[in-house]
Scaffold this motif. Structure first.
Motif, PDB file in Angstrom:
ATOM      1  N   ALA A 114      46.563 -45.007  83.322  1.00 38.23           N
ATOM      2  CA  ALA A 114      45.115 -45.197  83.450  1.00 38.23           C
ATOM      3  C   ALA A 114      44.716 -45.545  84.880  1.00 38.23           C
ATOM      4  O   ALA A 114      43.543 -45.403  85.251  1.00 38.23           O
ATOM      5  CB  ALA A 114      44.641 -46.281  82.491  1.00 38.23           C
ATOM      6  N   LEU A 115      45.676 -45.993  85.687  1.00 39.29           N
ATOM      7  CA  LEU A 115      45.396 -46.239  87.108  1.00 39.29           C
ATOM      8  C   LEU A 115      44.869 -44.975  87.784  1.00 39.29           C
ATOM      9  O   LEU A 115      44.076 -45.044  88.733  1.00 39.29           O
ATOM     10  CB  LEU A 115      46.671 -46.722  87.815  1.00 39.29           C
ATOM     11  CG  LEU A 115      46.604 -46.951  89.323  1.00 39.29           C
ATOM     12  CD1 LEU A 115      45.623 -48.072  89.654  1.00 39.29           C
ATOM     13  CD2 LEU A 115      47.999 -47.288  89.870  1.00 39.29           C
ATOM     14  N   GLY A 117      38.448 -52.791  88.719  1.00 36.19           N
ATOM     15  CA  GLY A 117      38.577 -51.804  87.649  1.00 36.19           C
ATOM     16  C   GLY A 117      39.963 -51.197  87.595  1.00 36.19           C
ATOM     17  O   GLY A 117      40.534 -50.992  86.511  1.00 36.19           O
ATOM     18  N   ALA A 118      40.541 -50.918  88.776  1.00 34.40           N
ATOM     19  CA  ALA A 118      41.885 -50.344  88.821  1.00 34.40           C
ATOM     20  C   ALA A 118      42.908 -51.304  88.237  1.00 34.40           C
ATOM     21  O   ALA A 118      43.803 -50.903  87.477  1.00 34.40           O
ATOM     22  CB  ALA A 118      42.248 -49.988  90.262  1.00 34.40           C
ATOM     23  N   HIS A 159      42.658 -43.024  86.931  1.00 39.20           N
ATOM     24  CA  HIS A 159      41.205 -42.883  86.888  1.00 39.20           C
ATOM     25  C   HIS A 159      40.562 -43.436  88.160  1.00 39.20           C
ATOM     26  O   HIS A 159      39.441 -43.050  88.509  1.00 39.20           O
ATOM     27  CB  HIS A 159      40.633 -43.612  85.668  1.00 39.20           C
ATOM     28  CG  HIS A 159      41.062 -43.032  84.356  1.00 39.20           C
ATOM     29  ND1 HIS A 159      40.854 -41.711  84.020  1.00 39.20           N
ATOM     30  CD2 HIS A 159      41.695 -43.590  83.294  1.00 39.20           C
ATOM     31  CE1 HIS A 159      41.327 -41.487  82.810  1.00 39.20           C
ATOM     32  NE2 HIS A 159      41.853 -42.603  82.344  1.00 39.20           N
ATOM     33  N   TRP A 160      41.278 -44.334  88.830  1.00 40.15           N
ATOM     34  CA  TRP A 160      40.745 -44.989  90.016  1.00 40.15           C
ATOM     35  C   TRP A 160      41.445 -44.563  91.300  1.00 40.15           C
ATOM     36  O   TRP A 160      40.823 -44.508  92.363  1.00 40.15           O
ATOM     37  CB  TRP A 160      40.875 -46.511  89.858  1.00 40.15           C
ATOM     38  CG  TRP A 160      40.065 -47.058  88.744  1.00 40.15           C
ATOM     39  CD1 TRP A 160      40.463 -47.258  87.445  1.00 40.15           C
ATOM     40  CD2 TRP A 160      38.694 -47.446  88.804  1.00 40.15           C
ATOM     41  NE1 TRP A 160      39.428 -47.759  86.702  1.00 40.15           N
ATOM     42  CE2 TRP A 160      38.319 -47.894  87.508  1.00 40.15           C
ATOM     43  CE3 TRP A 160      37.741 -47.479  89.823  1.00 40.15           C
ATOM     44  CZ2 TRP A 160      37.052 -48.359  87.220  1.00 40.15           C
ATOM     45  CZ3 TRP A 160      36.466 -47.944  89.532  1.00 40.15           C
ATOM     46  CH2 TRP A 160      36.137 -48.377  88.251  1.00 40.15           C
ATOM     47  N   ALA A 219      42.405 -53.706  86.019  1.00 39.01           N
ATOM     48  CA  ALA A 219      42.213 -53.840  84.570  1.00 39.01           C
ATOM     49  C   ALA A 219      42.793 -52.635  83.832  1.00 39.01           C
ATOM     50  O   ALA A 219      43.490 -52.791  82.820  1.00 39.01           O
ATOM     51  CB  ALA A 219      40.724 -54.000  84.258  1.00 39.01           C
ATOM     52  N   CYS A 220      42.510 -51.431  84.335  1.00 41.32           N
ATOM     53  CA  CYS A 220      43.033 -50.227  83.674  1.00 41.32           C
ATOM     54  C   CYS A 220      44.549 -50.171  83.757  1.00 41.32           C
ATOM     55  O   CYS A 220      45.238 -49.837  82.785  1.00 41.32           O
ATOM     56  CB  CYS A 220      42.420 -48.977  84.300  1.00 41.32           C
ATOM     57  SG  CYS A 220      40.697 -48.705  83.846  1.00 41.32           S
ATOM     58  N   ASN A 221      45.084 -50.514  84.919  1.00 42.81           N
ATOM     59  CA  ASN A 221      46.535 -50.471  85.104  1.00 42.81           C
ATOM     60  C   ASN A 221      47.242 -51.475  84.205  1.00 42.81           C
ATOM     61  O   ASN A 221      48.337 -51.216  83.705  1.00 42.81           O
ATOM     62  CB  ASN A 221      46.871 -50.756  86.570  1.00 42.81           C
ATOM     63  CG  ASN A 221      48.361 -50.756  86.848  1.00 42.81           C
ATOM     64  OD1 ASN A 221      49.014 -49.724  86.892  1.00 42.81           O
ATOM     65  ND2 ASN A 221      48.929 -51.949  87.030  1.00 42.81           N
ATOM     66  N   VAL A 277      46.435 -52.352  81.269  1.00 43.61           N
ATOM     67  CA  VAL A 277      46.495 -51.826  79.905  1.00 43.61           C
ATOM     68  C   VAL A 277      47.538 -50.715  79.806  1.00 43.61           C
ATOM     69  O   VAL A 277      48.362 -50.685  78.889  1.00 43.61           O
ATOM     70  CB  VAL A 277      45.112 -51.299  79.471  1.00 43.61           C
ATOM     71  CG1 VAL A 277      45.203 -50.614  78.106  1.00 43.61           C
ATOM     72  CG2 VAL A 277      44.104 -52.436  79.444  1.00 43.61           C
ATOM     73  N   ARG A 278      47.514 -49.807  80.798  1.00 40.12           N
ATOM     74  CA  ARG A 278      48.396 -48.641  80.738  1.00 40.12           C
ATOM     75  C   ARG A 278      48.495 -48.046  82.138  1.00 40.12           C
ATOM     76  O   ARG A 278      47.480 -47.701  82.727  1.00 40.12           O
ATOM     77  CB  ARG A 278      47.818 -47.617  79.749  1.00 40.12           C
ATOM     78  CG  ARG A 278      48.669 -46.409  79.479  1.00 40.12           C
ATOM     79  CD  ARG A 278      48.102 -45.639  78.292  1.00 40.12           C
ATOM     80  NE  ARG A 278      48.745 -44.340  78.166  1.00 40.12           N
ATOM     81  CZ  ARG A 278      48.266 -43.210  78.686  1.00 40.12           C
ATOM     82  NH1 ARG A 278      47.111 -43.225  79.367  1.00 40.12           N
ATOM     83  NH2 ARG A 278      48.891 -42.067  78.529  1.00 40.12           N
ATOM     84  N   ARG A 279      49.703 -47.952  82.673  1.00 35.96           N
ATOM     85  CA  ARG A 279      49.844 -47.503  84.060  1.00 35.96           C
ATOM     86  C   ARG A 279      49.189 -46.141  84.320  1.00 35.96           C
ATOM     87  O   ARG A 279      48.536 -45.976  85.354  1.00 35.96           O
ATOM     88  CB  ARG A 279      51.325 -47.487  84.469  1.00 35.96           C
ATOM     89  CG  ARG A 279      51.549 -46.904  85.884  1.00 35.96           C
ATOM     90  CD  ARG A 279      52.912 -47.248  86.421  1.00 35.96           C
ATOM     91  NE  ARG A 279      53.329 -46.331  87.463  1.00 35.96           N
ATOM     92  CZ  ARG A 279      52.945 -46.386  88.728  1.00 35.96           C
ATOM     93  NH1 ARG A 279      52.102 -47.319  89.127  1.00 35.96           N
ATOM     94  NH2 ARG A 279      53.384 -45.509  89.603  1.00 35.96           N
TER      95      ARG A 279
END
Length: 369
Positions: A179-180, A168-169, A182-183, A171-173, A175-177
């Motif tokens: 967003a990392l 998950g980390a 969140h994890w 995938a989010c990263n 898309v947009r750093r």
């Protein structure tokens, strides 16, 4: 300086504000405000001679405070630079790191992560035991150790939560750093004076960040967490004085210390960065995301000291030491030690060339970062 290769070893790169500073003032030890230190495991070994020159000979010619910021092996290097007699301490770090052995138990092909963590914790105790106060109370250096604290599935370590959480980390990263965050959040363990934390020398708007005091009670755990590569070592849980949770290698959030340095914003002073390559990659999960390897305005006041690629090709196996060598050499520890010792001996040329350049600065050797 005898025995230097004919191939130039050192490349010097500078951000636009750093280059302007050098043109106007040169590069003196009194201009250094921050020294970052990257994660990257054994790659950091080739920076040993540069570290010993900078902290043992060059910086002592000045008196200003300097912020030292590190993750993983970078945290170990910068904490060691804070010890009394740093040259001898950094020499020991090199010897001890090369001497590390992680032999698997009888009948097993790989060393389990709990055993790697146990042996590494003992290595830190052997190295810093009885000397932590030297690090915490250094009169000039303000140490900042970075670790990554997990959220959601990564809040605690487990056999199924951790792989899913890092998926998950990633995938989010991708898309947009930001967003990392969140994890995983950046946790900065900073030294203090007079009961007040030393301010971080960088802004933290890029990623969720928490700062806590680095103390004698949490020093070993903070450094161990900063070096705890997921799936190789166990996470460190519930570090004293810090938010509860699982803590991993600081390189996950800050692989190469691509940070919003106050020196770059203000255009005052230099961020001096001995590094093992030109690119300053933000996080470990960005390694495959080539578009994030470019410089940004965060690095405007940075000077990067890095090895030349042709020189690196002349090292054993044509590369820098790396953690895959533990697997590639297997139980042949003598062969791995020979290769790593040869690389570290050759890297004295990096320090020698930097010293020569400081004596006779040649702006033609300074390339844009």
């Amino acid at each position: 300086m005898a025995g230097m290769s004919h191939t130039p070893a050192l490349r010097i790169y500078a951000g636009p504000k750093a280059l302007a500073h050098i043109r106007q003032n040169g590069l003196g030890p009194d201009s250094i405000r921050v020294i970052p230190a990257a994660a990257g495991g054994p790659k950091g070994l080739i920076l040993g001679p540069l570290d010993r020159f900078i902290f043992g000979q060059w910086l002592p010619q000045s008196s200003q405070t300097v912020d030292l910021v590190g993750a993983s092996i970078g945290a170990w290097r910068m904490a060691t630079a804070c010890l009394e007699q740093p040259t001898a301490a950094l020499e020991r770090l090199e010897r001890d790191y090369i001497a590390q052995r992680f032999d698997p138990p009888p009948g097993q092909k790989r060393t389990p992560s709990w055993l790697v963590s146990e042996r590494f914790a003992q290595s830190l105790q052997d190295f810093y035991g009885g000397r932590v106060s030297e690090v915490l109370t250094h009169p000039r250096y303000r140490l900042h150790v970075i670790a990554a604290r997990g959220h959601k599935l990564l809040a605690r370590e487990s056999r199924w939560r951790t792989p899913l959480g890092y998926l998950g980390a990633f995938a989010c990263n991708a898309v947009r750093r930001p967003a990392l965050g969140h994890w995983l959040e950046r946790v900065v363990f900073s030294t203090a004076a007079g009961g007040a934390l030393h301010a971080m020398p960088f802004g933290a708007d890029d990623l969720r960040t928490h700062q806590v005091e680095l103390t004698s009670r949490n020093f070993m755990e903070a450094v161990r967490a900063s070096c705890s590569i997921p799936f190789v070592l166990k996470a460190v849980h519930d570090i004293e004085g810090a938010p509860r949770g699982a803590y991993w290698d600081g390189g996950i959030t800050d692989y190469h210390m691509h940070l919003d340095y106050a020196a770059s914003r203000a255009g005052e002073g230099i961020v001096l960065y001995p590094h093992f390559q030109k690119a300053v990659v933000p996080g470990w999960l960005d390694k495959s995301l080539r578009w994030r390897h470019k410089p940004s305005h965060y690095l405007d006041s940075m000077v990067v000291l890095a090895p030349d690629a042709t020189w690196v090709a002349g090292l054993p196996r044509g590369k820098l030491p790396d953690r895959h060598d533990f697997l590639d050499y297997g139980s042949d520890h003598q062969a791995r030690s020979r290769a790593w010792n040869a690389a570290t001996a050759a890297s004295q040329q990096l320090a020698d060339e930097f010293a020569q350049w400081l004596d006779r600065p040649d702006l033609g050797r300074v390339q844009p970062l």
